[in-house]
Design a protein around this motif. Sequence first.
Motif, mmCIF file in Angstrom:
data_model
loop_
_atom_site.group_PDB
_atom_site.id
_atom_site.type_symbol
_atom_site.label_atom_id
_atom_site.label_comp_id
_atom_site.label_asym_id
_atom_site.label_seq_id
_atom_site.Cartn_x
_atom_site.Cartn_y
_atom_site.Cartn_z
ATOM 1 N N LYS A 1 43.357 -17.485 -3.950
ATOM 2 C CA LYS A 1 42.731 -18.571 -4.697
ATOM 3 C C LYS A 1 41.646 -19.204 -3.849
ATOM 4 C CE LYS A 1 45.970 -19.833 -8.071
ATOM 5 N NZ LYS A 1 45.972 -20.720 -9.160
ATOM 6 N N GLN A 2 40.561 -19.582 -4.512
ATOM 7 C CA GLN A 2 39.446 -20.202 -3.816
ATOM 8 C C GLN A 2 38.913 -21.378 -4.611
ATOM 9 O OE1 GLN A 2 37.071 -16.618 -3.849
ATOM 10 N NE2 GLN A 2 35.580 -17.568 -5.168
ATOM 11 N N CYS A 3 38.248 -22.276 -3.902
ATOM 12 C CA CYS A 3 37.638 -23.435 -4.527
ATOM 13 C C CYS A 3 36.611 -22.969 -5.543
ATOM 14 C CB CYS A 3 36.974 -24.310 -3.454
ATOM 15 S SG CYS A 3 36.094 -25.735 -4.128
ATOM 16 N N CYS A 46 25.541 -32.742 -6.566
ATOM 17 C CA CYS A 46 25.187 -31.552 -5.798
ATOM 18 C C CYS A 46 24.750 -30.442 -6.751
ATOM 19 C CB CYS A 46 26.401 -31.096 -4.977
ATOM 20 S SG CYS A 46 26.080 -29.690 -3.907
ATOM 21 N N THR A 47 23.649 -29.780 -6.426
ATOM 22 C CA THR A 47 23.167 -28.662 -7.237
ATOM 23 C C THR A 47 23.673 -27.346 -6.644
ATOM 24 O OG1 THR A 47 21.154 -28.333 -5.948
ATOM 25 C CG2 THR A 47 21.043 -29.946 -7.772
ATOM 26 N N LEU A 48 23.538 -26.293 -7.402
ATOM 27 C CA LEU A 48 23.920 -24.974 -6.917
ATOM 28 C C LEU A 48 23.131 -24.611 -5.659
ATOM 29 C CD1 LEU A 48 25.382 -22.264 -7.061
ATOM 30 C CD2 LEU A 48 23.729 -21.553 -8.801
ATOM 31 N N GLN A 73 27.090 -16.211 -0.946
ATOM 32 C CA GLN A 73 25.963 -16.632 -1.788
ATOM 33 C C GLN A 73 26.023 -15.981 -3.168
ATOM 34 O OE1 GLN A 73 23.566 -18.964 -0.933
ATOM 35 N NE2 GLN A 73 24.898 -19.271 0.812
ATOM 36 N N LYS A 74 26.419 -14.714 -3.200
ATOM 37 C CA LYS A 74 26.479 -13.975 -4.465
ATOM 38 C C LYS A 74 27.585 -14.500 -5.380
ATOM 39 C CE LYS A 74 24.346 -10.658 -5.302
ATOM 40 N NZ LYS A 74 23.150 -10.569 -6.111
ATOM 41 N N GLN A 75 28.668 -14.987 -4.821
ATOM 42 C CA GLN A 75 29.798 -15.432 -5.647
ATOM 43 C C GLN A 75 29.613 -16.845 -6.202
ATOM 44 O OE1 GLN A 75 33.609 -16.005 -3.887
ATOM 45 N NE2 GLN A 75 32.849 -17.440 -2.369
ATOM 46 N N LEU A 76 28.830 -17.682 -5.550
ATOM 47 C CA LEU A 76 28.722 -19.085 -5.965
ATOM 48 C C LEU A 76 28.393 -19.278 -7.449
ATOM 49 C CD1 LEU A 76 27.086 -20.905 -2.928
ATOM 50 C CD2 LEU A 76 29.366 -21.288 -3.875
ATOM 51 N N PRO A 77 27.386 -18.598 -7.996
ATOM 52 C CA PRO A 77 27.064 -18.839 -9.417
ATOM 53 C C PRO A 77 28.187 -18.445 -10.375
ATOM 54 C CG PRO A 77 25.292 -17.644 -8.329
ATOM 55 C CD PRO A 77 26.429 -17.702 -7.366
ATOM 56 N N LEU A 79 31.375 -19.152 -9.865
ATOM 57 C CA LEU A 79 32.463 -20.118 -9.780
ATOM 58 C C LEU A 79 32.377 -21.120 -10.933
ATOM 59 C CD1 LEU A 79 32.444 -20.748 -5.935
ATOM 60 C CD2 LEU A 79 33.953 -19.232 -7.243
ATOM 61 N N GLU A 80 33.520 -21.652 -11.316
ATOM 62 C CA GLU A 80 33.629 -22.508 -12.506
ATOM 63 C C GLU A 80 32.650 -23.683 -12.523
ATOM 64 O OE1 GLU A 80 37.047 -25.287 -14.458
ATOM 65 O OE2 GLU A 80 37.675 -23.367 -13.615
ATOM 66 N N ARG A 81 32.455 -24.329 -11.388
ATOM 67 C CA ARG A 81 31.570 -25.499 -11.364
ATOM 68 C C ARG A 81 30.137 -25.155 -11.741
ATOM 69 N NH1 ARG A 81 30.614 -29.838 -6.394
ATOM 70 N NH2 ARG A 81 29.277 -31.231 -7.584
#
Length: 83
Positions: A1-3, A46-48, A73-77, A79-81
């Motif tokens: 699990k990750q944030c 906070c922005t992406l 960096q590739k996974q950030l977009p 993520l749910e937020r």
Amino acid sequence: KQCQSCGMPLFAKKTVDCRGLEKDGSKSNKWCQLCYADGAFIEPDCTLNQMRTIVDDALKQNGSARIMRWMAQKQLPRLERWK
């Protein structure tokens, strides 16, 4: 699990609980303690792109290899937020 905001593992080394707190004091199952406290984001505006910089700087300080930083960096977009 990750944030679902920054991608940090919610449990470090399977023993350290890094989850943020909900308003009632319970642990969040989605957000880490660096992003979330008292039932709200610590940096709500906070922005992406700002999160990309924060994550990359943290990984650099940690001595993470360039490939790990790229993967983060590739996974950030995804993520749910940020959806």
